[in-house]
Design a protein around this motif. Sequence first.
Motif, short mmCIF file in Angstrom:
data_model
loop_
_atom_site.label_atom_id
_atom_site.label_comp_id
_atom_site.label_asym_id
_atom_site.label_seq_id
_atom_site.Cartn_x
_atom_site.Cartn_y
_atom_site.Cartn_z
N ARG A 46 0.85 -1.19 0.00
CA ARG A 46 0.00 0.00 0.00
C ARG A 46 0.89 1.24 0.00
N ASN A 79 -7.15 4.07 -6.91
CA ASN A 79 -8.45 3.53 -6.52
C ASN A 79 -8.63 2.07 -6.89
N SER A 80 -7.56 1.38 -7.25
CA SER A 80 -7.67 -0.04 -7.59
C SER A 80 -7.81 -0.87 -6.32
N SER A 81 -8.57 -1.95 -6.43
CA SER A 81 -8.81 -2.83 -5.28
C SER A 81 -8.54 -4.27 -5.69
N THR A 83 -7.18 -8.35 -3.97
CA THR A 83 -6.93 -9.16 -2.79
C THR A 83 -5.93 -10.26 -3.14
N GLU A 157 -3.32 -4.55 7.39
CA GLU A 157 -4.48 -3.73 7.11
C GLU A 157 -5.28 -3.45 8.38
#
Length: 247
Positions: A46, A79-81, A83, A157
């Motif tokens: 991040r 703004n990319s997400s 996992t 996180e």
Amino acid sequence: MLWIGTLIAALGFTTAQVRTHLVAAPVMERKIGPVWISGRVIAIQRLTGGPRILLDRLHIPGLEAAGTPLKSRVRLHRNSSVTIGQRTSVLAKLSPPPAPVFPGAYDFQRRVWFEQIGAVGFALSRTKPADSASARTNTGANWAAVAIAEVRHTMAERIRSAQPGTDGAIAAALITGDRSAIPPDVIEAMRESGLAHLLAISGLHMGLVAATIFFAVRALLALWEQGTLRYPNKKWAAVAAIIGSFG
């Protein structure tokens, strides 16, 4: 003694060569893109400008399987997400890992060679789910490595969400080793003050963990009067500290 010293030196150089060849993986020879690449997310950093992900089981149009890098590092939009563990696809430009900017400078190529990263790049679009039909299942990290990376990422996180800002970023770095969220000015301040080494997981941190577990367990066992008088609670606390440090 002279021959023993020579043998030790030879074994050192041999070990370096063997290690270099054991991790050998394809490296991209030229720039490519924009092109839609797909792969499995095995790590997420991040950063302030947007997440940076590490992909394996890559599928890159125009490249044969033998020439496809084992892993690629890609910088995403803010703004990319994504996992860890999911297959994702993104429009990106890829290039070979850059060489040192001048002789004797930091060698990024050498570092990523031993991490089996054969390409780096940046995204030109948002990510989207990718089907598994294009996955190269004969390459990439195993399920255990991905599971551990997912646990570390989830812990980092949660720490940063519970303690926002620089404090949470540093706490996540000390506990999980993820330093990506620490602001650059804070990193620079710690370097100038000689404290940057505290951010690396080292023997100091292991000693602190072991000491905390040891004294906590021994203090709890001391509340048990019969156990304190009859059993070696110091040894029990030491065993707990060893197990905790290993974990």
